[in-house]
Design a protein around this motif. Structure first.
Motif, PDB file in Angstrom:
ATOM      1  N   ILE A   1      35.239  30.018  21.990  1.00 50.62           N
ATOM      2  CA  ILE A   1      35.042  29.009  23.066  1.00 50.62           C
ATOM      3  C   ILE A   1      34.606  27.450  22.395  1.00 50.62           C
ATOM      4  O   ILE A   1      35.274  26.411  22.771  1.00 50.62           O
ATOM      5  CB  ILE A   1      33.775  29.288  24.091  1.00 50.62           C
ATOM      6  CG1 ILE A   1      34.359  30.470  24.859  1.00 50.62           C
ATOM      7  CG2 ILE A   1      33.383  28.202  25.082  1.00 50.62           C
ATOM      8  CD1 ILE A   1      32.982  31.070  25.772  1.00 50.62           C
ATOM      9  N   LEU A   2      33.682  27.603  21.363  1.00 50.98           N
ATOM     10  CA  LEU A   2      33.466  26.202  20.753  1.00 50.98           C
ATOM     11  C   LEU A   2      34.602  25.536  19.792  1.00 50.98           C
ATOM     12  O   LEU A   2      34.719  24.404  20.135  1.00 50.98           O
ATOM     13  CB  LEU A   2      32.337  26.364  19.793  1.00 50.98           C
ATOM     14  CG  LEU A   2      30.832  26.706  20.255  1.00 50.98           C
ATOM     15  CD1 LEU A   2      29.885  27.013  19.331  1.00 50.98           C
ATOM     16  CD2 LEU A   2      30.315  25.376  21.245  1.00 50.98           C
ATOM     17  N   LEU A   3      35.336  26.544  19.402  1.00 50.56           N
ATOM     18  CA  LEU A   3      36.610  26.233  18.765  1.00 50.56           C
ATOM     19  C   LEU A   3      37.422  25.475  19.769  1.00 50.56           C
ATOM     20  O   LEU A   3      38.259  24.550  19.339  1.00 50.56           O
ATOM     21  CB  LEU A   3      37.370  27.147  17.964  1.00 50.56           C
ATOM     22  CG  LEU A   3      36.310  27.783  16.502  1.00 50.56           C
ATOM     23  CD1 LEU A   3      37.189  28.910  16.027  1.00 50.56           C
ATOM     24  CD2 LEU A   3      36.762  26.531  15.522  1.00 50.56           C
ATOM     25  N   ALA A   4      38.101  26.295  20.632  1.00 52.37           N
ATOM     26  CA  ALA A   4      38.696  25.928  21.814  1.00 52.37           C
ATOM     27  C   ALA A   4      38.404  24.243  22.155  1.00 52.37           C
ATOM     28  O   ALA A   4      39.134  23.592  22.409  1.00 52.37           O
ATOM     29  CB  ALA A   4      38.838  26.803  22.930  1.00 52.37           C
ATOM     30  N   GLN A   5      37.248  24.158  22.541  1.00 51.24           N
ATOM     31  CA  GLN A   5      36.739  23.083  22.827  1.00 51.24           C
ATOM     32  C   GLN A   5      36.786  21.594  22.132  1.00 51.24           C
ATOM     33  O   GLN A   5      37.133  20.635  22.571  1.00 51.24           O
ATOM     34  CB  GLN A   5      35.117  23.030  23.353  1.00 51.24           C
ATOM     35  CG  GLN A   5      34.633  23.707  24.565  1.00 51.24           C
ATOM     36  CD  GLN A   5      33.269  24.080  24.733  1.00 51.24           C
ATOM     37  OE1 GLN A   5      32.583  23.781  23.932  1.00 51.24           O
ATOM     38  NE2 GLN A   5      32.934  24.795  25.770  1.00 51.24           N
ATOM     39  N   ALA A   6      36.254  22.193  20.866  1.00 45.50           N
ATOM     40  CA  ALA A   6      36.588  21.014  19.589  1.00 45.50           C
ATOM     41  C   ALA A   6      38.051  20.623  19.541  1.00 45.50           C
ATOM     42  O   ALA A   6      38.585  19.429  19.381  1.00 45.50           O
ATOM     43  CB  ALA A   6      35.979  21.413  18.455  1.00 45.50           C
ATOM     44  N   ARG A   7      38.918  21.436  19.565  1.00 45.00           N
ATOM     45  CA  ARG A   7      40.313  21.437  19.470  1.00 45.00           C
ATOM     46  C   ARG A   7      41.188  20.656  20.589  1.00 45.00           C
ATOM     47  O   ARG A   7      42.161  20.104  20.254  1.00 45.00           O
ATOM     48  CB  ARG A   7      41.014  22.661  19.079  1.00 45.00           C
ATOM     49  CG  ARG A   7      40.735  23.047  17.555  1.00 45.00           C
ATOM     50  CD  ARG A   7      41.131  24.584  17.606  1.00 45.00           C
ATOM     51  NE  ARG A   7      41.024  25.211  16.112  1.00 45.00           N
ATOM     52  CZ  ARG A   7      40.862  26.585  16.100  1.00 45.00           C
ATOM     53  NH1 ARG A   7      40.973  27.368  17.095  1.00 45.00           N
ATOM     54  NH2 ARG A   7      40.516  27.016  14.868  1.00 45.00           N
TER      55      ARG A   7
ATOM     56  N   PRO B   1      40.087  17.058  11.789  1.00 44.58           N
ATOM     57  CA  PRO B   1      40.611  17.998  10.885  1.00 44.58           C
ATOM     58  C   PRO B   1      40.045  19.376  11.044  1.00 44.58           C
ATOM     59  O   PRO B   1      38.784  19.373  11.609  1.00 44.58           O
ATOM     60  CB  PRO B   1      40.122  17.395   9.834  1.00 44.58           C
ATOM     61  CG  PRO B   1      40.062  15.768   9.893  1.00 44.58           C
ATOM     62  CD  PRO B   1      39.354  15.890  11.192  1.00 44.58           C
ATOM     63  N   GLU B   2      40.700  20.097  10.890  1.00 44.67           N
ATOM     64  CA  GLU B   2      40.357  21.795  11.239  1.00 44.67           C
ATOM     65  C   GLU B   2      39.006  22.171  10.490  1.00 44.67           C
ATOM     66  O   GLU B   2      38.200  22.818  10.969  1.00 44.67           O
ATOM     67  CB  GLU B   2      41.314  22.601  10.919  1.00 44.67           C
ATOM     68  CG  GLU B   2      41.068  24.088  11.121  1.00 44.67           C
ATOM     69  CD  GLU B   2      40.806  24.442  12.428  1.00 44.67           C
ATOM     70  OE1 GLU B   2      40.223  25.467  12.783  1.00 44.67           O
ATOM     71  OE2 GLU B   2      41.546  23.649  13.250  1.00 44.67           O
ATOM     72  N   ASN B   3      39.042  21.648   9.040  1.00 40.90           N
ATOM     73  CA  ASN B   3      37.850  21.913   8.614  1.00 40.90           C
ATOM     74  C   ASN B   3      36.600  21.418   8.810  1.00 40.90           C
ATOM     75  O   ASN B   3      35.464  21.932   8.980  1.00 40.90           O
ATOM     76  CB  ASN B   3      38.024  21.254   6.790  1.00 40.90           C
ATOM     77  CG  ASN B   3      38.003  19.854   6.832  1.00 40.90           C
ATOM     78  OD1 ASN B   3      38.569  19.299   7.528  1.00 40.90           O
ATOM     79  ND2 ASN B   3      37.597  19.402   5.835  1.00 40.90           N
ATOM     80  N   ILE B   4      36.573  20.017   9.603  1.00 39.70           N
ATOM     81  CA  ILE B   4      35.668  19.447  10.153  1.00 39.70           C
ATOM     82  C   ILE B   4      35.206  20.044  11.443  1.00 39.70           C
ATOM     83  O   ILE B   4      33.891  20.361  11.739  1.00 39.70           O
ATOM     84  CB  ILE B   4      35.993  18.007  10.465  1.00 39.70           C
ATOM     85  CG1 ILE B   4      36.287  17.048   9.230  1.00 39.70           C
ATOM     86  CG2 ILE B   4      34.712  17.354  11.427  1.00 39.70           C
ATOM     87  CD1 ILE B   4      35.137  16.977   8.365  1.00 39.70           C
ATOM     88  N   ILE B   5      36.291  20.672  12.382  1.00 42.12           N
ATOM     89  CA  ILE B   5      35.837  21.448  13.442  1.00 42.12           C
ATOM     90  C   ILE B   5      35.183  22.810  12.967  1.00 42.12           C
ATOM     91  O   ILE B   5      34.156  23.299  13.792  1.00 42.12           O
ATOM     92  CB  ILE B   5      37.342  21.753  13.922  1.00 42.12           C
ATOM     93  CG1 ILE B   5      37.744  20.417  14.672  1.00 42.12           C
ATOM     94  CG2 ILE B   5      36.987  22.957  15.002  1.00 42.12           C
ATOM     95  CD1 ILE B   5      39.207  20.886  15.334  1.00 42.12           C
ATOM     96  N   GLN B   6      35.719  23.461  12.041  1.00 46.14           N
ATOM     97  CA  GLN B   6      34.879  24.694  11.595  1.00 46.14           C
ATOM     98  C   GLN B   6      33.541  24.408  11.139  1.00 46.14           C
ATOM     99  O   GLN B   6      32.768  25.232  11.467  1.00 46.14           O
ATOM    100  CB  GLN B   6      35.775  25.148  10.472  1.00 46.14           C
ATOM    101  CG  GLN B   6      37.179  25.944  10.767  1.00 46.14           C
ATOM    102  CD  GLN B   6      37.190  27.123  11.447  1.00 46.14           C
ATOM    103  OE1 GLN B   6      36.097  27.528  11.522  1.00 46.14           O
ATOM    104  NE2 GLN B   6      38.188  27.435  12.254  1.00 46.14           N
TER     105      GLN B   6
END
Length: 293
Positions: A207-213, A220-225
């Motif tokens: 859920i958190l990943l989807a919200q961030a994306r 950037p993906e590394n920042i999101i992770q």
């Protein structure tokens, strides 16, 4: 022979507050007649009045008792905070906690049927009903936890919150008591990260990943992770005892404070009245309503 069912016994118990065996005996004596059985219990001082049984008992105290390697935490409810603060009620809770420690009942129902240790043969239910008659309020034993081993307890605000912990390892009573106090103050839901449901964490991560994306300005993906992992770590720090900041010294976690000296095996935290319906009237209104009758 009297004709009645187990459901009749349960119904009479709910109506009277008396013990299961007492209710069964009353129905036997009264040929299964519910009204006569209720009168029988009242005459034997085994039942609270129907009026009291219908009242809301959402006040009370959480009490604790430790004797050697046995510890007990128990919540006993009454109707008003005024009664909860009296010596009679506190003494009753002490007797109940000691009974649980010595007689090791598995459930509240079993506890109510037990003969009081060191008494004249009364059951716990009979003691409760006698207290109801003396104090004038509905009294119920809501729940209890009994541990055997290296135990410690902590009672906060005169019985509003109570904690019992079971630990293994080197004995350090001061640190163990600090852990119990931590649980009272910070309300963890588990001991360590290993106790958290992995599926729950994975779902939260997705859920958190989807919200961030889906943010207007994608990162950037590394920042999101890293952001998501930071939020997950914060969640662990909120719910896991070992990850929580130690209340006496927030510069370290509880796990760091313990530093391997002992292991917290289990804990229980009771907050008096949590989840119970509260009385909506107040004492002044009750007095006025009685005067108006």
């Amino acid at each position: 022979m009297a004709q009645f069912t187990a459901k009749d016994v349960m119904a009479l118990r709910e109506m009277s507050g008396a013990g299961m065996m007492d209710c069964k005996k009353a129905l036997l004596e009264c040929d299964g007649d519910m009204e006569k059985a209720m009168d029988y219990l009242r005459e034997k001082s085994l039942a609270a009045s129907a009026k009291k049984a219908a009242r809301i008992a959402a006040e009370g105290i959480v009490g604790a008792y430790v004797d050697g390697d046995t510890g007990v935490l128990v919540e006993v409810n009454c109707e008003t905070d005024f009664v909860a603060k009296t010596d009679d009620f506190k003494g009753l809770v002490d007797v109940i906690a000691k009974q649980i420690a010595q007689a090791a009942p598995a459930t509240v129902e079993e506890l109510m049927e037990q003969k009081l240790t060191g008494d004249d043969g009364r059951t716990v239910a009979e003691m409760i009903n006698a207290a109801v008659a003396k104090i004038g309020e509905k009294i119920t034993i809501r729940r209890f936890t009994r541990y055997e081993g290296n135990v410690d307890t902590y009672i906060h605000l005169g019985g509003k919150i109570g904690v019992i912990i079971l630990v293994e390892g080197a004995e350090d009573k001061e640190a163990e008591h600090d852990v119990a106090m931590q649980i009272a103050a910070a309300k963890p839901s588990c001991i360590s990260r290993e106790d958290v449901d992995a599926d729950e964490i994975e779902k939260e991560r997705e859920i958190l990943l989807a919200q961030a994306r889906n943010e207007p300005k994608p990162k950037p993906e590394n920042i999101i992770q890293k952001m998501v992992q930071g939020r997950i770590d914060k969640y662990y720090q909120e719910i896991c005892l070992m990850d929580q900041a130690f209340v006496k010294d927030p510069s370290m976690s509880v796990g760091q404070m313990i530093n391997g000296r002992f292991k917290v095996v289990s804990f229980v935290r009771y907050e008096m009245g949590e989840g119970l319906q509260k009385r909506e009237d107040n004492f002044a209104e009750e007095v006025m309503s009685q005067m108006g009758k």
